[in-house]
Design a protein around this motif. Structure first.
Motif, PDB file in Angstrom:
ATOM      1  N   LYS A  71       0.902  -1.144  -0.064  1.00 18.05           N
ATOM      2  CA  LYS A  71      -0.016  -0.041   0.027  1.00 18.05           C
ATOM      3  C   LYS A  71       0.717   1.185  -0.189  1.00 18.05           C
ATOM      4  O   LYS A  71       1.473   1.351   1.113  1.00 18.05           O
ATOM      5  CB  LYS A  71      -1.011  -0.050   1.137  1.00 18.05           C
ATOM      6  CG  LYS A  71      -1.526   1.170   1.417  1.00 18.05           C
ATOM      7  CD  LYS A  71      -2.607   1.839   0.571  1.00 18.05           C
ATOM      8  CE  LYS A  71      -3.280   2.852   1.070  1.00 18.05           C
ATOM      9  NZ  LYS A  71      -4.382   3.113   0.070  1.00 18.05           N
ATOM     10  N   SER A  98       1.368   5.530   0.064  1.00 15.61           N
ATOM     11  CA  SER A  98       0.832   6.643   0.354  1.00 15.61           C
ATOM     12  C   SER A  98       2.071   7.876   0.330  1.00 15.61           C
ATOM     13  O   SER A  98       3.191   7.492   0.403  1.00 15.61           O
ATOM     14  CB  SER A  98       0.248   6.418   1.656  1.00 15.61           C
ATOM     15  OG  SER A  98       1.159   6.144   2.722  1.00 15.61           O
ATOM     16  N   THR A 125      -4.524   2.667  -4.308  1.00 17.35           N
ATOM     17  CA  THR A 125      -2.945   2.824  -4.307  1.00 17.35           C
ATOM     18  C   THR A 125      -2.040   1.929  -3.805  1.00 17.35           C
ATOM     19  O   THR A 125      -1.357   1.833  -2.924  1.00 17.35           O
ATOM     20  CB  THR A 125      -2.387   4.329  -3.695  1.00 17.35           C
ATOM     21  OG1 THR A 125      -2.852   4.276  -2.344  1.00 17.35           O
ATOM     22  CG2 THR A 125      -2.962   5.573  -4.349  1.00 17.35           C
TER      23      THR A 125
END
Lengths: 110, 120
Positions: free
Chosen positions: B23, B25, B77
């Motif tokens: 993941k 970010s 994402t």
């Protein structure tokens, strides 16, 4: 695809300089200067120390330097410190648009 | 702050399937490739391949072509690597890494790694 060749181990006393070599074929380096070096402490993810043969990312000590001659890249650590004890890997972008890592070198600070 | 957070450790049997995640970010997910790197116990790093999240285009190492599949879900994402039939030799730590490649090319951010154990 074979890994780039590095010495299995290199050692030095605090304050000394050591050099780690990374040897491959001309196709391994692909005619590019996309050679990078990564430091890995036990149980941790790798961390970039040098990119594009000789550039240091922000925050990396100037005790780390890189160079390349022909089909051999090198990482030099000067003023060796206890915290430098780790595994080091070279990496290169190849002529076939792939990436290859070196076999890895264990640096021991005596 | 750029972060790549990987899914947790897995224990599987030979022949089972598996999908692990990464993941992202703190940056534009579609602007950088996500690469996967294998590290077998006590051994070195191996580049498995890369995925371009903007169009899901992939480029695999010949050593991994046909054995793994990389994918991404832009809406969350997250990048993935999956196996349809695991082997004991797949036991390793798997890292995802963001590769910056404009004028300079290198892996600038790494996930924390996912340990995959394949054992009967």
């Amino acid at each position: 695809q074979s890994a780039l060749t590095q010495p299995a181990s290199v050692s030095g006393s605090p304050g000394q300089s050591i050099t780690i070599s990374c040897t491959g074929s001309s196709s391994d380096f692909g005619g590019y200067n996309y050679v990078s070096w990564y430091q890995q402490h036990p149980g941790k993810a790798p961390k970039v120390m040098i990119y594009d043969v000789s550039y240091r990312p922000s925050g990396i000590s100037n005790r780390f330097s890189g160079s390349k001659s022909g089909n051999t890249a090198s990482l030099t650590i000067s003023g060796l410190q206890a915290e430098d004890e780790a595994d080091y890997y070279c990496s290169s972008y190849t002529s076939t648009s792939t990436l290859v890592f070196g076999t890895g070198t264990k640096v021991t600070v005596l | 702050e750029v972060q790549l957070v990987q899914s947790g450790a897995e224990v599987k049997k030979p022949g089972e399937s598996l999908k692990i995640s990464c993941k992202s970010s703190g940056y534009s997910f579609t602007s950088y490739s996500i690469n996967w790197v294998r590290q077998t116990p006590g051994k070195g790093l191996e580049w498995m391949g890369r995925l371009d999240p903007s169009d899901s285009n992939t480029n695999y190492s010949p050593s991994f072509q046909g054995h793994v599949t990389m994918s991404a879900d832009k809406s969350i994402t997250t990048a993935y690597v999956q196996w349809s039939s695991l082997k004991a030799s797949d036991t390793a730590i798997y890292y995802c890494a963001r590769r910056v490649c404009n004028i300079n090319c290198y892996f600038d951010y790494w996930g924390q790694g996912t340990l995959v154990t394949v054992s009967s």
